[in-house]
Design a protein around this motif. Sequence first.
Motif, PDB file in Angstrom:
ATOM      1  N   MET A  88      60.703  40.974  48.409  1.00 43.12           N
ATOM      2  CA  MET A  88      59.994  41.820  47.640  1.00 43.12           C
ATOM      3  C   MET A  88      59.366  42.927  48.288  1.00 43.12           C
ATOM      4  O   MET A  88      58.460  42.630  49.252  1.00 43.12           O
ATOM      5  CB  MET A  88      58.594  40.997  46.893  1.00 43.12           C
ATOM      6  N   LEU A  89      59.815  44.293  47.970  1.00 43.94           N
ATOM      7  CA  LEU A  89      59.321  45.370  48.645  1.00 43.94           C
ATOM      8  C   LEU A  89      57.892  45.937  48.219  1.00 43.94           C
ATOM      9  O   LEU A  89      57.252  46.353  49.163  1.00 43.94           O
ATOM     10  CB  LEU A  89      60.115  46.562  48.332  1.00 43.94           C
ATOM     11  N   ILE A  90      57.657  45.601  46.939  1.00 45.26           N
ATOM     12  CA  ILE A  90      56.333  46.403  46.422  1.00 45.26           C
ATOM     13  C   ILE A  90      55.671  45.369  45.476  1.00 45.26           C
ATOM     14  O   ILE A  90      56.423  44.386  44.709  1.00 45.26           O
ATOM     15  CB  ILE A  90      56.616  47.587  45.693  1.00 45.26           C
ATOM     16  N   SER A  91      54.170  45.311  45.193  1.00 40.42           N
ATOM     17  CA  SER A  91      53.706  44.542  44.407  1.00 40.42           C
ATOM     18  C   SER A  91      52.691  45.588  43.820  1.00 40.42           C
ATOM     19  O   SER A  91      52.451  46.666  44.336  1.00 40.42           O
ATOM     20  CB  SER A  91      53.153  43.473  44.669  1.00 40.42           C
ATOM     21  N   HIS A  92      52.072  45.218  42.753  1.00 41.42           N
ATOM     22  CA  HIS A  92      51.197  46.033  41.868  1.00 41.42           C
ATOM     23  C   HIS A  92      50.039  45.189  41.129  1.00 41.42           C
ATOM     24  O   HIS A  92      50.491  44.242  40.927  1.00 41.42           O
ATOM     25  CB  HIS A  92      51.969  47.217  41.105  1.00 41.42           C
ATOM     26  N   SER A  93      48.936  45.861  40.886  1.00 39.31           N
ATOM     27  CA  SER A  93      48.095  45.188  39.973  1.00 39.31           C
ATOM     28  C   SER A  93      47.339  46.344  39.518  1.00 39.31           C
ATOM     29  O   SER A  93      47.369  47.593  39.658  1.00 39.31           O
ATOM     30  CB  SER A  93      46.855  44.371  40.908  1.00 39.31           C
ATOM     31  N   VAL A  94      46.623  46.123  38.328  1.00 39.84           N
ATOM     32  CA  VAL A  94      45.975  47.274  37.430  1.00 39.84           C
ATOM     33  C   VAL A  94      44.450  46.880  37.599  1.00 39.84           C
ATOM     34  O   VAL A  94      44.097  45.724  36.856  1.00 39.84           O
ATOM     35  CB  VAL A  94      46.278  47.517  36.193  1.00 39.84           C
ATOM     36  N   ASP A  95      43.589  47.748  37.966  1.00 35.04           N
ATOM     37  CA  ASP A  95      42.204  47.388  37.919  1.00 35.04           C
ATOM     38  C   ASP A  95      41.485  48.389  37.355  1.00 35.04           C
ATOM     39  O   ASP A  95      41.311  49.691  37.740  1.00 35.04           O
ATOM     40  CB  ASP A  95      41.662  47.227  39.210  1.00 35.04           C
ATOM     41  N   ALA A  96      40.829  47.994  36.080  1.00 37.80           N
ATOM     42  CA  ALA A  96      40.444  49.244  35.231  1.00 37.80           C
ATOM     43  C   ALA A  96      41.346  50.478  34.864  1.00 37.80           C
ATOM     44  O   ALA A  96      42.477  49.640  34.319  1.00 37.80           O
ATOM     45  CB  ALA A  96      39.149  49.743  35.931  1.00 37.80           C
ATOM     46  N   ALA A  97      41.185  51.371  35.378  1.00 31.18           N
ATOM     47  CA  ALA A  97      42.036  52.531  34.976  1.00 31.18           C
ATOM     48  C   ALA A  97      42.753  52.997  36.351  1.00 31.18           C
ATOM     49  O   ALA A  97      43.491  54.196  36.461  1.00 31.18           O
ATOM     50  CB  ALA A  97      41.288  53.808  34.470  1.00 31.18           C
ATOM     51  N   THR A  98      42.883  52.071  37.531  1.00 29.36           N
ATOM     52  CA  THR A  98      43.453  52.539  38.736  1.00 29.36           C
ATOM     53  C   THR A  98      44.553  51.471  38.956  1.00 29.36           C
ATOM     54  O   THR A  98      44.784  50.300  38.741  1.00 29.36           O
ATOM     55  CB  THR A  98      42.600  52.165  39.934  1.00 29.36           C
ATOM     56  N   LEU A  99      45.667  52.069  39.099  1.00 33.89           N
ATOM     57  CA  LEU A  99      47.184  51.150  39.556  1.00 33.89           C
ATOM     58  C   LEU A  99      47.079  51.062  40.807  1.00 33.89           C
ATOM     59  O   LEU A  99      47.101  52.196  41.819  1.00 33.89           O
ATOM     60  CB  LEU A  99      48.419  51.980  38.908  1.00 33.89           C
ATOM     61  N   HIS A 100      47.251  50.114  41.545  1.00 36.00           N
ATOM     62  CA  HIS A 100      47.374  49.735  43.114  1.00 36.00           C
ATOM     63  C   HIS A 100      48.547  49.245  43.147  1.00 36.00           C
ATOM     64  O   HIS A 100      49.124  48.460  42.538  1.00 36.00           O
ATOM     65  CB  HIS A 100      46.164  48.459  43.212  1.00 36.00           C
TER      66      HIS A 100
END
Length: 93
Positions: free
Chosen positions: A1-13
């Motif tokens: 896996m090269l990337i992962s993501h999460s969404v916290d409130a209105a921010t995409l990490h």
Amino acid sequence: MLISHSVDAATLHVTLHHSIDVHTRAAVAEEIEALVHTHRPRRVNVQVPAGEPTPATLSVVVRAHRMCKGLDIPLSLTGATTAAQRLFTANTA
């Protein structure tokens, strides 16, 4: 896996787990673009691997920044060395 993501409130990490090379650069850039269009965040935060990022890694982040700028979404870079932050700033000003 090269990337992962999460969404916290209105921010995409978005976390880049490994340095990107020329063979994976386009796919990673397209994946980040798809995440932005899917989640419609107010901010994007991109975490790069520790150490000096590869030119392809910086290229992906700069491309994501330009796309986000066109959508009026601020993008910040974290985890980068001071030198890499300067390169990012110089290429996105």
